[in-house]
Write a protein that holds these residues in place. Structure first.
Motif, PDB file in Angstrom:
ATOM      1  N   ARG A 315     151.522 -10.676 -47.220  1.00  0.00           N
ATOM      2  CA  ARG A 315     152.801 -11.193 -47.713  1.00  0.00           C
ATOM      3  C   ARG A 315     153.703 -11.638 -46.568  1.00  0.00           C
ATOM      4  NH1 ARG A 315     154.380 -10.336 -53.073  1.00  0.00           N
ATOM      5  NH2 ARG A 315     155.999 -11.837 -52.470  1.00  0.00           N
ATOM      6  N   PHE A 316     153.691 -10.910 -45.454  1.00  0.00           N
ATOM      7  CA  PHE A 316     154.462 -11.367 -44.296  1.00  0.00           C
ATOM      8  C   PHE A 316     153.970 -12.745 -43.851  1.00  0.00           C
ATOM      9  CE2 PHE A 316     155.886  -6.907 -43.298  1.00  0.00           C
ATOM     10  CZ  PHE A 316     157.242  -7.196 -43.213  1.00  0.00           C
ATOM     11  N   ALA A 317     152.655 -12.904 -43.753  1.00  0.00           N
ATOM     12  CA  ALA A 317     152.093 -14.179 -43.296  1.00  0.00           C
ATOM     13  C   ALA A 317     152.409 -15.313 -44.266  1.00  0.00           C
ATOM     14  CB  ALA A 317     150.583 -14.041 -43.119  1.00  0.00           C
ATOM     15  N   LYS A 318     152.382 -15.026 -45.556  1.00  0.00           N
ATOM     16  CA  LYS A 318     152.577 -16.061 -46.570  1.00  0.00           C
ATOM     17  C   LYS A 318     154.047 -16.376 -46.813  1.00  0.00           C
ATOM     18  CE  LYS A 318     151.934 -16.854 -51.542  1.00  0.00           C
ATOM     19  NZ  LYS A 318     151.470 -16.239 -52.818  1.00  0.00           N
ATOM     20  N   PRO A 321     156.810 -15.997 -42.719  1.00  0.00           N
ATOM     21  CA  PRO A 321     155.970 -16.344 -41.567  1.00  0.00           C
ATOM     22  C   PRO A 321     156.679 -16.268 -40.224  1.00  0.00           C
ATOM     23  CG  PRO A 321     156.608 -18.317 -42.773  1.00  0.00           C
ATOM     24  CD  PRO A 321     157.045 -17.153 -43.611  1.00  0.00           C
ATOM     25  N   LYS A 322     158.007 -16.236 -40.226  1.00  0.00           N
ATOM     26  CA  LYS A 322     158.729 -16.169 -38.956  1.00  0.00           C
ATOM     27  C   LYS A 322     158.930 -14.738 -38.467  1.00  0.00           C
ATOM     28  CE  LYS A 322     161.208 -20.498 -39.857  1.00  0.00           C
ATOM     29  NZ  LYS A 322     162.543 -21.135 -40.012  1.00  0.00           N
ATOM     30  N   VAL A 323     158.517 -13.772 -39.269  1.00  0.00           N
ATOM     31  CA  VAL A 323     158.580 -12.378 -38.840  1.00  0.00           C
ATOM     32  C   VAL A 323     157.415 -12.109 -37.896  1.00  0.00           C
ATOM     33  CG1 VAL A 323     158.342  -9.968 -39.566  1.00  0.00           C
ATOM     34  CG2 VAL A 323     159.779 -11.534 -40.883  1.00  0.00           C
ATOM     35  N   ARG A 324     157.732 -11.546 -36.746  1.00  0.00           N
ATOM     36  CA  ARG A 324     156.688 -11.185 -35.783  1.00  0.00           C
ATOM     37  C   ARG A 324     156.318  -9.721 -36.004  1.00  0.00           C
ATOM     38  NH1 ARG A 324     157.468 -11.769 -29.303  1.00  0.00           N
ATOM     39  NH2 ARG A 324     159.102 -10.234 -29.768  1.00  0.00           N
ATOM     40  N   GLN A 384     155.741  -0.966 -56.343  1.00  0.00           N
ATOM     41  CA  GLN A 384     157.033  -1.033 -55.673  1.00  0.00           C
ATOM     42  C   GLN A 384     156.954  -1.880 -54.405  1.00  0.00           C
ATOM     43  OE1 GLN A 384     158.109   3.177 -55.289  1.00  0.00           O
ATOM     44  NE2 GLN A 384     159.479   2.962 -57.035  1.00  0.00           N
ATOM     45  N   VAL A 385     155.834  -1.817 -53.704  1.00  0.00           N
ATOM     46  CA  VAL A 385     155.655  -2.655 -52.513  1.00  0.00           C
ATOM     47  C   VAL A 385     155.614  -4.125 -52.914  1.00  0.00           C
ATOM     48  CG1 VAL A 385     154.093  -3.198 -50.599  1.00  0.00           C
ATOM     49  CG2 VAL A 385     154.512  -0.808 -51.232  1.00  0.00           C
ATOM     50  N   GLU A 386     154.922  -4.434 -53.996  1.00  0.00           N
ATOM     51  CA  GLU A 386     154.872  -5.821 -54.485  1.00  0.00           C
ATOM     52  C   GLU A 386     156.266  -6.317 -54.841  1.00  0.00           C
ATOM     53  OE1 GLU A 386     150.376  -5.670 -56.486  1.00  0.00           O
ATOM     54  OE2 GLU A 386     152.169  -5.375 -57.723  1.00  0.00           O
ATOM     55  N   GLU A 387     157.036  -5.496 -55.540  1.00  0.00           N
ATOM     56  CA  GLU A 387     158.398  -5.879 -55.919  1.00  0.00           C
ATOM     57  C   GLU A 387     159.261  -6.101 -54.679  1.00  0.00           C
ATOM     58  OE1 GLU A 387     162.004  -6.641 -57.859  1.00  0.00           O
ATOM     59  OE2 GLU A 387     159.931  -6.747 -58.573  1.00  0.00           O
ATOM     60  N   ALA A 388     159.102  -5.252 -53.679  1.00  0.00           N
ATOM     61  CA  ALA A 388     159.888  -5.398 -52.453  1.00  0.00           C
ATOM     62  C   ALA A 388     159.613  -6.735 -51.779  1.00  0.00           C
ATOM     63  CB  ALA A 388     159.576  -4.245 -51.499  1.00  0.00           C
ATOM     64  N   PHE A 389     158.358  -7.129 -51.686  1.00  0.00           N
ATOM     65  CA  PHE A 389     158.042  -8.390 -51.026  1.00  0.00           C
ATOM     66  C   PHE A 389     158.444  -9.597 -51.870  1.00  0.00           C
ATOM     67  CE2 PHE A 389     155.689  -5.794 -48.062  1.00  0.00           C
ATOM     68  CZ  PHE A 389     155.901  -6.477 -46.870  1.00  0.00           C
ATOM     69  N   ASP A 390     158.449  -9.449 -53.180  1.00  0.00           N
ATOM     70  CA  ASP A 390     158.981 -10.527 -54.020  1.00  0.00           C
ATOM     71  C   ASP A 390     160.463 -10.749 -53.715  1.00  0.00           C
ATOM     72  OD1 ASP A 390     156.524 -10.864 -55.218  1.00  0.00           O
ATOM     73  OD2 ASP A 390     157.044  -9.755 -57.048  1.00  0.00           O
ATOM     74  N   GLN A 395     164.746 -14.032 -50.720  1.00  0.00           N
ATOM     75  CA  GLN A 395     165.894 -14.072 -49.817  1.00  0.00           C
ATOM     76  C   GLN A 395     165.664 -14.960 -48.596  1.00  0.00           C
ATOM     77  OE1 GLN A 395     169.092 -13.071 -49.457  1.00  0.00           O
ATOM     78  NE2 GLN A 395     169.033 -12.609 -51.651  1.00  0.00           N
ATOM     79  N   PHE A 396     164.421 -15.062 -48.142  1.00  0.00           N
ATOM     80  CA  PHE A 396     164.147 -15.790 -46.899  1.00  0.00           C
ATOM     81  C   PHE A 396     163.448 -17.127 -47.137  1.00  0.00           C
ATOM     82  CE2 PHE A 396     164.986 -11.547 -45.452  1.00  0.00           C
ATOM     83  CZ  PHE A 396     165.591 -11.716 -44.217  1.00  0.00           C
ATOM     84  N   ARG A 397     163.342 -17.532 -48.398  1.00  0.00           N
ATOM     85  CA  ARG A 397     162.633 -18.769 -48.723  1.00  0.00           C
ATOM     86  C   ARG A 397     163.306 -19.997 -48.115  1.00  0.00           C
ATOM     87  NH1 ARG A 397     161.894 -17.956 -54.176  1.00  0.00           N
ATOM     88  NH2 ARG A 397     159.964 -16.844 -53.678  1.00  0.00           N
TER      89      ARG A 397
END
Length: 399
Positions: A315-318, A321-324, A384-390, A395-397
């Protein structure tokens, strides 16, 4: 899987609203933390990933043993029997091929922090320096509040993968005022598992300069599949080395605050100043049961954590993507650098606050360099992890 890690357990509702992770605003400490969040009240839809305890029920074998202890009905002063020390020794022999004597174990019933403080007060003098590799779990108060000086060494950061700066470590250790280093194996918050080669190099530098090594190994049972974690004392031998271990992270028993110091070095052990090793009947029961019956549960826990971390990395990569970030080799924590979005510290904090996701502020792990970092503890059911990344993706789209 035999064990259930998918069920969501409500930890915020009465009568169990005393969770430090899922605070409800009830009580002075909870209200103090609320002020730090920037909210007027805790959001009903909050998701909590800021604290290193798990939202999974502990192994049923432990629960059953604790129920039997409660049914006994007497909770007087208690001391750990031989079975306690034998269980600790057998766990580390079976899991890590690491052997130490029961006599080398110093029990603590106030958590690992208290044992680390005991080490600081026993083996260093006021005004002396205690070395910490940054970013690091926050030992600042443990060190500074006891009249010592925290000496921070920045680790080398290669796109989120952290290694030891041996030149900086050599310089710090050669200062005769610095007499102790606190290592974290596996490392928190970066998730690095120090290799045997790295440990040997650290040990060589420390021993050459008479620097005592305290290795915080409370996450040592939690590693990615195929990753080998080496206890520091097993690699270096006992001279000048102290290991802090616990069931707290491994078995989700932090509320029982049971920890152990392993000190095989007899000269060091003779200098240890600690309180009387008294624990509650529940703490003693939990440790014995965890270390004698909890192995299969830990194995499945690690499988589930691998799934959570793999999902998070995807999810970070998709979606961010700017998160290192580098995949952690051990622990269940992710150390995420949001600086690639070019937001101010305030803008970043506001976007994250809007998600109603509670995560660890990086400043607590590396001040002042951690302002654009956040620590995620992935210790909740997948839903809950899925909901968090949604929420994060939304927010960062537009960034």
């Amino acid at each position: 899987m035999k064990y259930d890690f998918d069920t969501v357990v409500d930890r915020a509702a009465a009568p169990f609203s005393y969770s430090a992770k899922w605070m409800s605003g009830d009580g002075p400490l909870s209200r103090m933390f609320l002020q730090m969040t920037g909210f007027d009240s805790y959001p009903e839809d909050r998701l909590c990933f800021q604290t290193a305890d798990m939202d999974f029920k502990c192994a049923p074998e432990i629960t059953e043993a604790l129920i039997k202890t409660a049914e006994h009905g007497i909770f007087g002063y208690s001391v750990a029997p031989d079975a306690y020390y034998d269980a600790v020794c057998k766990w580390f022999h079976d899991r890590f091929d690491w052997d130490f004597s029961p006599e080398s174990i110093s029990l603590g019933s106030s958590g690992t922090h208290a044992l680390i403080v005991d080490c600081i007060n026993s083996f260093t003098q006021p005004g002396e320096g205690v070395i910490v590799l940054l970013p690091s779990y926050n030992y600042h108060a443990d060190i500074e509040d006891n009249g010592r000086v925290m000496v921070g060494i920045q680790m080398l950061n290669d796109n989120g993968y952290y290694t030891v700066d041996y030149d900086a470590l050599e310089k710090a250790c050669s200062d005769r005022n610095n007499t102790m280093i606190i290592l974290v194996q596996p490392h928190n918050p970066t998730g690095r598992v120090f290799t045997e080669e790295e440990i040997l190099k650290i040990g060589e530098i420390c021993r050459k300069n008479d620097v005592i090594i305290v290795s915080d190994e409370v996450h040592i049972d939690i590693a990615r599949k195929g990753t080998k974690i080496c206890p520091v004392m097993k690699v270096l031998g006992p001279q000048g080395v102290i290991s802090a271990t616990a069931v707290n992270k491994t078995f989700n028993l932090a509320g029982l605050a049971m920890s152990n110091l392993i000190i095989e070095d007899k000269e060091l052990r003779a200098k240890l100043k600690t309180g009387f090793p008294m624990a509650t009947p529940f703490g003693i029961t939990a440790v014995i049961t965890a270390y004698t019956q909890g192995g299969p549960w830990v194995d499945e826990l690690n499988e589930y954590l691998d799934q959570l971390i793999d999902y998070a990395m995807e999810r970070f990569a998709k979606d961010l993507p700017k998160v290192r970030i580098a995949k952690p080799e051990g622990t269940y924590v992710l150390w995420a650098d949001f600086s690639g979005y070019g937001l101010s510290d305030e803008e970043l904090a506001e976007r994250l606050r809007a998600t109603h996701i509670f995560i660890g502020d990086g400043v607590g792990f590396d001040q002042p360099n951690g302002k654009q970092y956040r620590r995620f503890c992935l210790t909740s059911p997948m839903s809950q992890v899925e909901e968090a990344f949604d929420r994060l993706a939304a927010q960062f789209r537009d960034c």
